[in-house]
Design a protein around this motif. Sequence first.
Motif, PDB file in Angstrom:
ATOM      1  N   ARG A   7      -4.352   7.696  10.168  1.00 26.18           N
ATOM      2  CA  ARG A   7      -4.701   7.573   8.750  1.00 26.18           C
ATOM      3  C   ARG A   7      -4.229   6.225   8.186  1.00 26.18           C
ATOM      4  NH1 ARG A   7      -8.203   8.368   4.894  1.00 26.18           N
ATOM      5  NH2 ARG A   7      -7.269   8.836   2.901  1.00 26.18           N
ATOM      6  N   ALA A   8      -3.036   5.798   8.598  1.00 28.34           N
ATOM      7  CA  ALA A   8      -2.504   4.512   8.137  1.00 28.34           C
ATOM      8  C   ALA A   8      -3.391   3.356   8.601  1.00 28.34           C
ATOM      9  CB  ALA A   8      -1.081   4.324   8.647  1.00 28.34           C
TER      10      ALA A   8
ATOM     11  N   ASP B 269       2.086  -0.347   7.643  1.00 29.73           N
ATOM     12  CA  ASP B 269       3.498   0.048   7.624  1.00 29.73           C
ATOM     13  C   ASP B 269       3.852   0.771   6.320  1.00 29.73           C
ATOM     14  OD1 ASP B 269       3.797  -1.096  10.118  1.00 29.73           O
ATOM     15  OD2 ASP B 269       4.708  -2.949   9.364  1.00 29.73           O
ATOM     16  N   SER B 270       3.322   0.294   5.204  1.00 28.81           N
ATOM     17  CA  SER B 270       3.603   0.921   3.907  1.00 28.81           C
ATOM     18  C   SER B 270       3.071   2.349   3.851  1.00 28.81           C
ATOM     19  CB  SER B 270       2.980   0.111   2.770  1.00 28.81           C
ATOM     20  OG  SER B 270       3.566  -1.150   2.683  1.00 28.81           O
ATOM     21  N   VAL B 271       1.860   2.540   4.370  1.00 28.80           N
ATOM     22  CA  VAL B 271       1.258   3.876   4.357  1.00 28.80           C
ATOM     23  C   VAL B 271       2.029   4.818   5.284  1.00 28.80           C
ATOM     24  CG1 VAL B 271      -0.837   5.179   4.899  1.00 28.80           C
ATOM     25  CG2 VAL B 271      -1.015   3.001   3.707  1.00 28.80           C
ATOM     26  N   LYS B 272       2.471   4.310   6.429  1.00 26.12           N
ATOM     27  CA  LYS B 272       3.250   5.133   7.359  1.00 26.12           C
ATOM     28  C   LYS B 272       4.585   5.531   6.741  1.00 26.12           C
ATOM     29  CE  LYS B 272       3.180   3.877  11.802  1.00 26.12           C
ATOM     30  NZ  LYS B 272       3.087   2.973  12.966  1.00 26.12           N
ATOM     31  N   GLU B 273       5.196   4.642   5.961  1.00 31.38           N
ATOM     32  CA  GLU B 273       6.457   4.952   5.290  1.00 31.38           C
ATOM     33  C   GLU B 273       6.292   6.095   4.294  1.00 31.38           C
ATOM     34  OE1 GLU B 273       8.162   1.497   3.474  1.00 31.38           O
ATOM     35  OE2 GLU B 273       8.382   0.458   5.385  1.00 31.38           O
TER      36      GLU B 273
END
Length: 107
Positions: free
Chosen positions: A29-30, A18-22
């Motif tokens: 990739r996330a 979730d952090s990478v998608k944000e």
Amino acid sequence: MPAGSSPKRERQYEHIKDSVKERGASDKRAEEIAARTVNKERARAGESKTASRSSTHDISASRRGGLRSHRGSGGPTYEQLYNQARQRNVKGRSGMNKEQLKEALGA
């Protein structure tokens, strides 16, 4: 996530994903970043059957992220470059510094 992962690792995976998608990364990739991070932490904690030397002897993913925050990636470590050079049979690698290893590997 591998079958039989602990609930803690499942939560960790979802949180990282979730952090990478944000930050704007694609779903694929996330998922990749989250899986790599969690698998490395599992290896460091002895929760996986196999582990690479860099997974168990390198700086932890959470610590590395804290060190490199807001400065961008420092790239691969000297040890990671050296191991890659050894795999490719680069001659003279033991006397090379990090920059020389990068150049020899074409990185």
